[in-house]
Design a protein around this motif. Sequence first.
Motif, PDB file in Angstrom:
ATOM      1  N   SER A   2      73.611  57.700  57.388  1.00 50.65           N
ATOM      2  CA  SER A   2      73.045  58.774  57.081  1.00 50.65           C
ATOM      3  C   SER A   2      73.428  59.330  55.963  1.00 50.65           C
ATOM      4  O   SER A   2      72.799  60.267  55.359  1.00 50.65           O
ATOM      5  CB  SER A   2      72.785  59.744  58.227  1.00 50.65           C
ATOM      6  OG  SER A   2      71.938  59.244  59.411  1.00 50.65           O
ATOM      7  N   PHE A  29      76.806  64.255  53.560  1.00 50.91           N
ATOM      8  CA  PHE A  29      75.851  64.389  54.216  1.00 50.91           C
ATOM      9  C   PHE A  29      74.999  65.358  53.859  1.00 50.91           C
ATOM     10  O   PHE A  29      75.347  66.437  53.371  1.00 50.91           O
ATOM     11  CB  PHE A  29      75.902  64.511  55.661  1.00 50.91           C
ATOM     12  CG  PHE A  29      76.256  63.065  56.250  1.00 50.91           C
ATOM     13  CD1 PHE A  29      75.857  62.416  57.028  1.00 50.91           C
ATOM     14  CD2 PHE A  29      77.912  62.670  55.938  1.00 50.91           C
ATOM     15  CE1 PHE A  29      76.258  61.068  57.468  1.00 50.91           C
ATOM     16  CE2 PHE A  29      78.517  61.814  56.709  1.00 50.91           C
ATOM     17  CZ  PHE A  29      77.843  60.927  57.361  1.00 50.91           C
ATOM     18  N   GLN A  53      69.885  66.540  59.403  1.00 50.21           N
ATOM     19  CA  GLN A  53      70.023  65.328  59.301  1.00 50.21           C
ATOM     20  C   GLN A  53      69.402  64.270  60.176  1.00 50.21           C
ATOM     21  O   GLN A  53      68.843  63.334  59.808  1.00 50.21           O
ATOM     22  CB  GLN A  53      71.607  65.174  59.571  1.00 50.21           C
ATOM     23  CG  GLN A  53      72.435  65.826  58.521  1.00 50.21           C
ATOM     24  CD  GLN A  53      73.806  66.124  59.018  1.00 50.21           C
ATOM     25  OE1 GLN A  53      74.227  65.050  60.008  1.00 50.21           O
ATOM     26  NE2 GLN A  53      74.676  66.812  58.451  1.00 50.21           N
ATOM     27  N   VAL A  54      68.983  64.795  61.487  1.00 51.95           N
ATOM     28  CA  VAL A  54      68.385  63.933  62.301  1.00 51.95           C
ATOM     29  C   VAL A  54      66.647  63.738  61.799  1.00 51.95           C
ATOM     30  O   VAL A  54      66.552  62.558  61.914  1.00 51.95           O
ATOM     31  CB  VAL A  54      68.242  64.719  63.875  1.00 51.95           C
ATOM     32  CG1 VAL A  54      67.319  64.058  64.822  1.00 51.95           C
ATOM     33  CG2 VAL A  54      69.688  64.441  64.569  1.00 51.95           C
ATOM     34  N   HIS A 110      65.610  64.080  58.906  1.00 49.93           N
ATOM     35  CA  HIS A 110      65.760  63.111  57.837  1.00 49.93           C
ATOM     36  C   HIS A 110      65.974  61.730  58.003  1.00 49.93           C
ATOM     37  O   HIS A 110      65.219  60.667  57.590  1.00 49.93           O
ATOM     38  CB  HIS A 110      66.817  63.645  56.807  1.00 49.93           C
ATOM     39  CG  HIS A 110      66.668  62.569  55.379  1.00 49.93           C
ATOM     40  ND1 HIS A 110      66.013  62.672  54.612  1.00 49.93           N
ATOM     41  CD2 HIS A 110      67.741  61.671  54.982  1.00 49.93           C
ATOM     42  CE1 HIS A 110      66.285  61.618  53.641  1.00 49.93           C
ATOM     43  NE2 HIS A 110      67.485  61.240  53.847  1.00 49.93           N
ATOM     44  N   ARG A 111      66.465  61.409  59.089  1.00 43.11           N
ATOM     45  CA  ARG A 111      67.013  59.944  59.397  1.00 43.11           C
ATOM     46  C   ARG A 111      65.759  59.356  60.093  1.00 43.11           C
ATOM     47  O   ARG A 111      65.208  58.344  59.791  1.00 43.11           O
ATOM     48  CB  ARG A 111      68.303  60.095  60.412  1.00 43.11           C
ATOM     49  CG  ARG A 111      68.545  58.861  60.851  1.00 43.11           C
ATOM     50  CD  ARG A 111      69.785  58.213  60.239  1.00 43.11           C
ATOM     51  NE  ARG A 111      70.126  56.825  60.735  1.00 43.11           N
ATOM     52  CZ  ARG A 111      71.267  56.802  61.773  1.00 43.11           C
ATOM     53  NH1 ARG A 111      72.088  57.779  61.800  1.00 43.11           N
ATOM     54  NH2 ARG A 111      71.726  55.576  62.421  1.00 43.11           N
ATOM     55  N   THR A 152      63.092  58.607  57.438  1.00 45.43           N
ATOM     56  CA  THR A 152      63.490  57.648  56.573  1.00 45.43           C
ATOM     57  C   THR A 152      64.075  56.213  56.994  1.00 45.43           C
ATOM     58  O   THR A 152      63.998  55.213  56.125  1.00 45.43           O
ATOM     59  CB  THR A 152      64.456  58.082  55.685  1.00 45.43           C
ATOM     60  OG1 THR A 152      65.796  58.527  56.310  1.00 45.43           O
ATOM     61  CG2 THR A 152      63.679  59.199  54.941  1.00 45.43           C
ATOM     62  N   ARG A 153      64.306  56.107  58.109  1.00 40.67           N
ATOM     63  CA  ARG A 153      64.868  54.817  58.645  1.00 40.67           C
ATOM     64  C   ARG A 153      64.357  54.655  60.032  1.00 40.67           C
ATOM     65  O   ARG A 153      63.951  55.531  60.953  1.00 40.67           O
ATOM     66  CB  ARG A 153      66.574  55.098  58.743  1.00 40.67           C
ATOM     67  CG  ARG A 153      67.217  55.534  57.580  1.00 40.67           C
ATOM     68  CD  ARG A 153      68.622  55.615  57.634  1.00 40.67           C
ATOM     69  NE  ARG A 153      69.356  54.405  58.270  1.00 40.67           N
ATOM     70  CZ  ARG A 153      70.172  53.808  57.557  1.00 40.67           C
ATOM     71  NH1 ARG A 153      70.172  54.070  55.980  1.00 40.67           N
ATOM     72  NH2 ARG A 153      70.740  52.798  57.843  1.00 40.67           N
ATOM     73  N   MET A 180      67.547  54.571  64.709  1.00 36.66           N
ATOM     74  CA  MET A 180      68.008  55.446  65.799  1.00 36.66           C
ATOM     75  C   MET A 180      66.975  55.744  66.655  1.00 36.66           C
ATOM     76  O   MET A 180      65.876  56.073  66.356  1.00 36.66           O
ATOM     77  CB  MET A 180      68.676  56.778  64.812  1.00 36.66           C
ATOM     78  CG  MET A 180      69.128  57.650  65.952  1.00 36.66           C
ATOM     79  SD  MET A 180      69.857  59.277  64.931  1.00 36.66           S
ATOM     80  CE  MET A 180      68.361  59.817  64.191  1.00 36.66           C
ATOM     81  N   GLU A 210      71.931  54.270  68.762  1.00 41.13           N
ATOM     82  CA  GLU A 210      72.116  54.034  67.323  1.00 41.13           C
ATOM     83  C   GLU A 210      72.819  52.688  67.263  1.00 41.13           C
ATOM     84  O   GLU A 210      73.829  52.073  67.274  1.00 41.13           O
ATOM     85  CB  GLU A 210      73.044  54.915  66.512  1.00 41.13           C
ATOM     86  CG  GLU A 210      72.553  56.432  66.398  1.00 41.13           C
ATOM     87  CD  GLU A 210      73.238  56.965  65.410  1.00 41.13           C
ATOM     88  OE1 GLU A 210      73.499  56.362  64.504  1.00 41.13           O
ATOM     89  OE2 GLU A 210      73.320  58.412  65.677  1.00 41.13           O
TER      90      GLU A 210
END
Length: 270
Positions: free
Chosen positions: A23, A38, A165-166, A168-169, A172-173, A176, A194
Motif C-alpha cells: 500500500s 504511506f 489507507q484501508v 484507498h487500498r 485501487t487494488r 485485500m 491479504e
Amino acid sequence: MSDPAALLRAYDHQLRDEAETPSAVAVERLGPLRLATFRGGRGFITYSTLDEDGRPATQESVLALVDGALAHYTASPDIHRVEWKTRGHDHAPGLHEALVGHGFVPDEPESVMVGEAALLAVDVELPAGVVVRQVTDEDDVRAMCAMQAEVFGDTPEFAAEILLQVLHRLRTRDDMEMWVAEADGTIVSAGRLEPVAGSEFAGIWGGATLPEWRGKGIYRALTAARARSALRHGKRYINSDSTEFSRPILERSGLVKVSTTTPYEWRRDT
C-alpha cells in the motif's frame, strides 16, 4: 510442514521487504533497508537483513543505517510518524540501543505465527444470531475499522489514518479482503486477509473482538473463513503477527511461533 525452522525460512524468503509494503505510495532504498511512505504521513522501515554486500552487520553499520533512515524521513515535513519493524531472530547488533537513542519507542512484542491454511479452515459453531461475512461496502468498512479502533484503543488521529489507507487500498487494488462477524447487525469481530502476490502466503491481520464477545469461538470462525478464502486464492500458508489474545488460538489450530516482531515508533515533535 510444521518444522519451525523450515517455516521461518519460508517466511524470511517470501514475506520480507517488498512483500510488506503493497500500500506504499513511495519507496526508497538505503542499503538493505526499504523505506516506505504511506498516506497520512507515515513512514515504515523494513528489510530482509541488515547485512550489506555480504558483510555481517555491526554496531557501527546498524547505527549508520538508523541515522540515514531517520534523516530520510525528517527531511520530509509531511512525515509525522515512522515505524521500524524488527524481528527477534535477525542478526542486528546494537539495533535496540540505536533506535532508542534516536527517539524510537518500542511497542509490545508480538508472535510471528506461520502454518498451513488448511489447519485453520475448519467448521466452527457460532453463537445463535452471529454470522461471518466478507464486506466490501464503504459503510461496512468504516464500521469495521471503528470497531477495531475501539478494541485496540487507537487515538482518533491514528484511526483516521488507518481508515484512509484501508479505503484507498480497497478502491485501487483487489488484493485485500475485509471480514466481519456480526450479531444482530452489529460488528463484534473483524479482520483482514491479504494474499501476498508471488508467494505461498496469505496474511491475517487486524483481528479484533469486542471483550464481551470473546471466548465464544467467534475469532476462530472468522479466522476459518479467511483461511478458506486463502485456499481459494491458491495460498498454502497463513501468517500473522499475533498478540497474546490470538496466539494461543492459532497455536491450538496448529500454527507455529517462528519468531517475534517488535515495532519501534518515532514521532515528530509538535
